[in-house]
Design a protein around this motif. Structure first.
Motif: not given
Ligand SMILES: [Zn+2]
Length: 238
Positions: A89-93, A142-148
């Motif tokens: 996963s991404c690190v997104d909180s 993955g995820h939507e609105n990903c900052g990376a």
């Molecule tokens: Zn992300």
């Protein structure tokens, strides 16, 4: 039973008018679930595991997460683990991976890096999770609105972030279907890059790891990609 009242700090000072609800859960509703055993893990097929994650996501979306006895599971899993999957996963909180799939202690390995891309260390973690520890599914989430993803599209440069974002550039380059500006303000482009980034990651797993390629070909594991929708909580499998 729903209790709505004032939240008090331990010193008795009124903190704020309560905006939270405290919900009492009856003991009988808490799942008394043993952590996965070696035999249970061995009996699972990759498809069973995929179905289990999809069903867990349906419960998450339906606000029907399983209440678990974590203290019991901590003690049970202290000496060994037999998880059924590894999720990258991404690190997104905003992507709480275990919750998103309604899983508890000992259920899944989770590898996290901003932009959920593959490198040698992530591949090593996946080889460990499957070849050594017996997990049956590799899922790149993955995820939507990903900052990376936003930063990679915009060519952001800062410290170690600059080098990290190079891992996402192949997905930016191959995403040419979206009309409009080639900036992170273009939601269609961000969506396209997010999906392509996951696709490239799943391809790279078998390209760069002969161990995982052989396990996939033998039917020992499945490798899937998915994108998490932040607006709905739904995991869309690609
Ligand atoms: Zn992300």
């Amino acid at each position: 039973m729903t209790i709505v009242g004032l939240i008090l700090f331990s010193n008795g000072i009124k903190a704020q008018q309560a905006t939270e609800e405290i919900i009492e859960i009856e003991k009988s509703r808490i799942l008394i679930e043993s952590v996965l055993s070696a035999e249970e893990q061995a009996a699972l097929t990759p498809l069973d595991v995929l179905n289990s994650l999809a069903a867990g996501n349906e419960r998450f979306v339906g606000n029907d997460l399983t209440a678990r006895d974590h203290s019991m599971q901590i003690r049970e899993s202290a000496s060994s683990q037999y998880p059924k999957a590894i999720v990258l996963s991404c690190v997104d909180s905003r992507v709480p991976v275990e919750d998103v799939f309604d899983k508890g202690i000992g259920d899944i390995f989770v590898a996290r890096v901003a932009g959920n891309f593959i490198n040698d260390d992530i591949l090593g973690s996946m080889e460990f999770a499957t070849k050594v520890a017996g997990a049956k599914l590799i899922l790149v989430l993955g995820h939507e609105n990903c900052g990376a993803i936003h930063a990679a599209i915009d060519g952001a440069k800062l410290g170690h972030i600059t080098k990290m974002l190079k891992n996402i550039q192949p997905a930016v380059k191959m995403s040419t279907q979206s009309e409009g500006l080639r900036t992170s303000k273009n939601r269609l482009l961000v969506h396209e890059v997010s999906e392509n980034n996951v696709r490239l990651a799943t391809e790279k797993i078998t390209k760069d790891s002969s161990i995982l390629k052989a396990m996939l070909e033998n039917g020992e594991i499945a490798i899937k990609g998915a994108v998490y929708d932040m607006d709905t909580g739904v995991v869309n499998f690609l």
